[in-house]
Design an enzyme around this catalytic site. Structure first.
Site, PDB file in Angstrom:
ATOM      1  N   ALA A 132       0.808  -1.237   0.000  1.00  0.00           N
ATOM      2  CA  ALA A 132       0.000   0.000   0.000  1.00  0.00           C
ATOM      3  C   ALA A 132       0.835   1.277   0.000  1.00  0.00           C
ATOM      4  CB  ALA A 132      -0.933  -0.009   1.210  1.00  0.00           C
ATOM      5  N   GLY A 160       3.693   1.683  -1.549  1.00  0.00           N
ATOM      6  CA  GLY A 160       4.498   1.813  -2.773  1.00  0.00           C
ATOM      7  C   GLY A 160       3.817   2.725  -3.789  1.00  0.00           C
ATOM      8  N   LYS A 161       4.502   2.881  -4.924  1.00  0.00           N
ATOM      9  CA  LYS A 161       3.990   3.799  -5.955  1.00  0.00           C
ATOM     10  C   LYS A 161       2.644   3.308  -6.491  1.00  0.00           C
ATOM     11  CE  LYS A 161       8.044   3.382  -8.070  1.00  0.00           C
ATOM     12  NZ  LYS A 161       8.840   2.774  -6.979  1.00  0.00           N
ATOM     13  N   ASP A 193       1.711  -3.202   4.374  1.00  0.00           N
ATOM     14  CA  ASP A 193       3.014  -2.838   3.801  1.00  0.00           C
ATOM     15  C   ASP A 193       4.060  -3.006   4.903  1.00  0.00           C
ATOM     16  OD1 ASP A 193       3.856  -1.006   1.089  1.00  0.00           O
ATOM     17  OD2 ASP A 193       5.309  -1.011   2.735  1.00  0.00           O
ATOM     18  N   HIS A 225      11.263   0.945 -18.996  1.00  0.00           N
ATOM     19  CA  HIS A 225      10.656   1.168 -17.680  1.00  0.00           C
ATOM     20  C   HIS A 225      11.566   2.040 -16.819  1.00  0.00           C
ATOM     21  CE1 HIS A 225       8.026  -2.204 -18.801  1.00  0.00           C
ATOM     22  NE2 HIS A 225       7.224  -1.786 -17.835  1.00  0.00           N
ATOM     23  N   HIS A 226      10.975   2.532 -15.720  1.00  0.00           N
ATOM     24  CA  HIS A 226      11.727   3.292 -14.719  1.00  0.00           C
ATOM     25  C   HIS A 226      12.848   2.413 -14.138  1.00  0.00           C
ATOM     26  CE1 HIS A 226       9.796   1.010 -11.451  1.00  0.00           C
ATOM     27  NE2 HIS A 226       8.740   1.021 -12.263  1.00  0.00           N
ATOM     28  N   LYS A 231      12.602  -0.707 -11.407  1.00  0.00           N
ATOM     29  CA  LYS A 231      11.965  -2.001 -11.703  1.00  0.00           C
ATOM     30  C   LYS A 231      12.945  -3.137 -11.444  1.00  0.00           C
ATOM     31  CE  LYS A 231       9.288  -4.386 -15.280  1.00  0.00           C
ATOM     32  NZ  LYS A 231       8.288  -4.884 -14.327  1.00  0.00           N
TER      33      LYS A 231
HETATM   34  P1  NAP Z   1       7.273  -0.064  -5.040  1.00  0.00           P
HETATM   35  O1  NAP Z   1       7.050   1.407  -5.152  1.00  0.00           O
HETATM   36  O2  NAP Z   1       8.627  -0.578  -4.648  1.00  0.00           O
HETATM   37  O3  NAP Z   1       6.176  -0.634  -4.013  1.00  0.00           O
HETATM   38  C1  NAP Z   1       6.207  -1.909  -3.421  1.00  0.00           C
HETATM   39  C2  NAP Z   1       5.801  -1.753  -1.972  1.00  0.00           C
HETATM   40  O4  NAP Z   1       5.619  -3.049  -1.391  1.00  0.00           O
HETATM   41  C3  NAP Z   1       6.883  -1.019  -1.145  1.00  0.00           C
HETATM   42  O5  NAP Z   1       6.285  -0.113  -0.242  1.00  0.00           O
HETATM   43  C4  NAP Z   1       7.536  -2.211  -0.417  1.00  0.00           C
HETATM   44  O6  NAP Z   1       8.230  -1.860   0.757  1.00  0.00           O
HETATM   45  C5  NAP Z   1       6.304  -3.047  -0.141  1.00  0.00           C
HETATM   46  N1  NAP Z   1       6.604  -4.380   0.329  1.00  0.00           N
HETATM   47  C6  NAP Z   1       7.772  -5.085   0.228  1.00  0.00           C
HETATM   48  N2  NAP Z   1       7.632  -6.281   0.831  1.00  0.00           N
HETATM   49  C7  NAP Z   1       6.366  -6.332   1.304  1.00  0.00           C
HETATM   50  C8  NAP Z   1       5.629  -7.306   2.030  1.00  0.00           C
HETATM   51  N3  NAP Z   1       6.174  -8.479   2.414  1.00  0.00           N
HETATM   52  N4  NAP Z   1       4.337  -7.040   2.340  1.00  0.00           N
HETATM   53  C9  NAP Z   1       3.752  -5.869   1.987  1.00  0.00           C
HETATM   54  N5  NAP Z   1       4.418  -4.889   1.319  1.00  0.00           N
HETATM   55  C10 NAP Z   1       5.697  -5.143   0.976  1.00  0.00           C
HETATM   56  O7  NAP Z   1       6.917  -0.789  -6.420  1.00  0.00           O
HETATM   57  P2  NAP Z   1       5.803  -0.361  -7.505  1.00  0.00           P
HETATM   58  O8  NAP Z   1       6.414   0.506  -8.526  1.00  0.00           O
HETATM   59  O9  NAP Z   1       4.577   0.071  -6.787  1.00  0.00           O
HETATM   60  O10 NAP Z   1       5.575  -1.762  -8.231  1.00  0.00           O
HETATM   61  C11 NAP Z   1       5.133  -2.890  -7.515  1.00  0.00           C
HETATM   62  C12 NAP Z   1       5.025  -4.094  -8.470  1.00  0.00           C
HETATM   63  O11 NAP Z   1       3.993  -3.838  -9.422  1.00  0.00           O
HETATM   64  C13 NAP Z   1       6.285  -4.378  -9.294  1.00  0.00           C
HETATM   65  O12 NAP Z   1       6.435  -5.785  -9.419  1.00  0.00           O
HETATM   66  C14 NAP Z   1       5.959  -3.784 -10.664  1.00  0.00           C
HETATM   67  O13 NAP Z   1       6.656  -4.420 -11.708  1.00  0.00           O
HETATM   68  C15 NAP Z   1       4.483  -4.097 -10.731  1.00  0.00           C
HETATM   69  N6  NAP Z   1       3.698  -3.282 -11.674  1.00  0.00           N
HETATM   70  C16 NAP Z   1       2.734  -3.925 -12.361  1.00  0.00           C
HETATM   71  C17 NAP Z   1       1.899  -3.222 -13.197  1.00  0.00           C
HETATM   72  C18 NAP Z   1       0.791  -3.958 -13.906  1.00  0.00           C
HETATM   73  O14 NAP Z   1       0.058  -3.326 -14.684  1.00  0.00           O
HETATM   74  N7  NAP Z   1       0.646  -5.258 -13.667  1.00  0.00           N
HETATM   75  C19 NAP Z   1       2.053  -1.853 -13.360  1.00  0.00           C
HETATM   76  C20 NAP Z   1       3.073  -1.205 -12.638  1.00  0.00           C
HETATM   77  C21 NAP Z   1       3.879  -1.929 -11.774  1.00  0.00           C
HETATM   78  P3  NAP Z   1       9.868  -1.607   0.600  1.00  0.00           P
HETATM   79  O15 NAP Z   1       9.978  -0.373  -0.243  1.00  0.00           O
HETATM   80  O16 NAP Z   1      10.354  -1.406   1.987  1.00  0.00           O
HETATM   81  O17 NAP Z   1      10.419  -2.832  -0.055  1.00  0.00           O
END
Ligand code: NAP
EC number: 1.17.1.8
Length: 263
Positions: free
Chosen positions: A9, A11-12, A34, A152-153, A156
Site C-alpha cells: 500500500a 508503494g507507488k 506494507d 521502464h523506470h 523495476k
Molecule cells: P514499489 O514502489 O517498490 O512498491 C512496493 C511496496 O511493497 C513497497 O512499499 C515495499 O516496501 C512493499 N513491500 C515489500 N515487501 C512487502 C511485504 N512483504 N508485504 C507488503 N508490502 C511489501 O513498487 P511499484 O512501482 O509500486 O511496483 C510494484 C510491483 O507492481 C512491481 O512488481 C511492478 O513491476 C508491478 N507493476 C505492475 C503493473 C501492472 O500493470 N501489472 C504496473 C506497474 C507496476 P519496501 O519499499 O520497503 O520494499
C-alpha cells in the site's frame, strides 16, 4: 460492495490503488498492508484520516478486516506467499506484481481451485497495453520478423517485463518458431542482442523518467511497422485494477490477462 485490501500500500502503485478504490462507489477499502506500517491511509494519499491504518502482518490484516479481494503490488519475492495466504483465507488475489514463475502460477491455480476462490493476474493493467499486444499478435501473422523493446523506470526489479514476455507468448501462438536476425550473428558484447524468447529478441531499457512503455517492431521487405504503447503515469493502470476487483469473484480458478475481463 466489494471489500478490498491493498498489499504494498505504501508503494507507488499501492498508493494509486488506494486512491482508485477510495473513489469507486462499488468498492470499499477495508485494509492496507506494507512493510512501512503505522500510517493512516488518508495521510498516505492526501485525504482526511480514514481510520484505516497500514498493517505489517497480512494474516492479521485479513482476519480482522475480512476482505473479498487482496490487490497485490509488492515485490517479485513476496507476491507468491501473499497470494497463497489470501487464497487459504478464501480471499481472491488480484495480482499486479510481476515476476511470478510458471511454477508459482501453477500452484496459485491449484490453490484457487482447492479453495473455490478465484485468482486474477495481469502482467499489465493498462487497457491500451492489452490492445498493443492484441494488435502485435495480429501483425505477426503477416510480418513474422519482430523484436520487442520495453522501457521502464530504473527501480523495476524484473527484466524483461511481464508485458514483453506476454507479448512474445501471444506472437508465438501465430508465428512459426524462427531465430530473428542473421543466422551467423554474434555478440561482441554479451547481451547486445537482448533476451531471446523462442527467437524473439526482447530489449529492456531502464531509465529514470520512464513509467512503462513498449514498442513491438515488425520488419518486412522495404518497410517496418511499429506498435507502441506508453503508460505516462500510474493512473493508466487504475481502470483495469478497479475492473478486476469487481469481476474477480465471478471468475473460476486462475485467470491471467486483462484481455479475459474485457466484454
Ligand atoms: P514499489 O514502489 O517498490 O512498491 C512496493 C511496496 O511493497 C513497497 O512499499 C515495499 O516496501 C512493499 N513491500 C515489500 N515487501 C512487502 C511485504 N512483504 N508485504 C507488503 N508490502 C511489501 O513498487 P511499484 O512501482 O509500486 O511496483 C510494484 C510491483 O507492481 C512491481 O512488481 C511492478 O513491476 C508491478 N507493476 C505492475 C503493473 C501492472 O500493470 N501489472 C504496473 C506497474 C507496476 P519496501 O519499499 O520497503 O520494499
Amino acid at each position: 460492495m466489494v471489500r478490498v485490501m491493498v498489499s504494498g500500500a505504501c508503494g507507488k502503485m499501492g498508493r494509486s490503488v488506494l486512491n482508485a478504490v477510495q473513489q469507486d462507489p462499488q468498492l470499499e477499502l477495508v485494509g492496507a498492508v506494507d512493510l512501512h506500517a503505522g500510517s493512516d491511509i488518508g495521510d498516505l494519499i492526501g485525504i482526511p484520516k480514514t481510520g484505516i491504518t497500514v498493517q505489517a502482518d497480512l494474516v492479521e490484516a485479513i482476519v480482522s478486516a475480512k476482505p473479498d479481494v487482496l490487490v497485490d503490488f509488492t515485490k517479485p519475492s513476496v507476491v507468491f506467499s501473499n497470494a497463497c495466504i489470501a487464497l487459504k483465507h478464501r480471499v481472491s488475489p488480484v495480482i499486479g506484481t510481476t515476476g511470478l514463475s510458471d511454477e508459482h502460477k501453477a500452484e496459485i491455480k491449484n490453490l484457487a481451485e482447492e479453495n473455490n476462490t478465484a485468482a486474477f493476474i495481469a502482467p499489465n493493467f493498462a487497457i491500451g497495453a492489452i490492445l498493443m499486444m492484441k494488435m502485435a499478435k495480429e501483425a505477426a501473422k503477416y510480418m513474422p520478423h519482430v523484436e520487442i523493446i520495453e522501457l521502464h523506470h530504473d527501480n523495476k526489479l524484473d527484466a524483461p517485463s511481464g508485458t514483453a514476455l506476454g507479448t512474445a507468448d501471444m506472437i508465438r501462438e501465430v508465428r512459426k518458431s524462427m531465430q530473428q536476425g542473421n543466422p551467423d550473428e554474434f555478440e561482441k558484447v554479451a547481451g547486445a542482442r537482448g533476451a531471446n524468447v523462442d527467437g524473439i529478441h526482447i530489449h529492456s531499457v531502464r531509465l529514470p523518467g520512464y513509467v512503462a512503455h513498449q514498442e513491438v517492431i515488425f520488419g518486412g521487405l522495404g518497410q517496418t511497422l511499429t506498435i507502441r504503447h506508453d503508460s505516462i503515469n500510474r493512473d493508466s493502470f487504475m481502470p483495469g485494477v478497479v475492473m478486476a476487483c469487481k469481476k474477480v469473484k465471478g471468475l473460476q480458478g486462475l485467470v491471467i490477462g486483462l484481455e479475459n475481463l474485457l466484454d
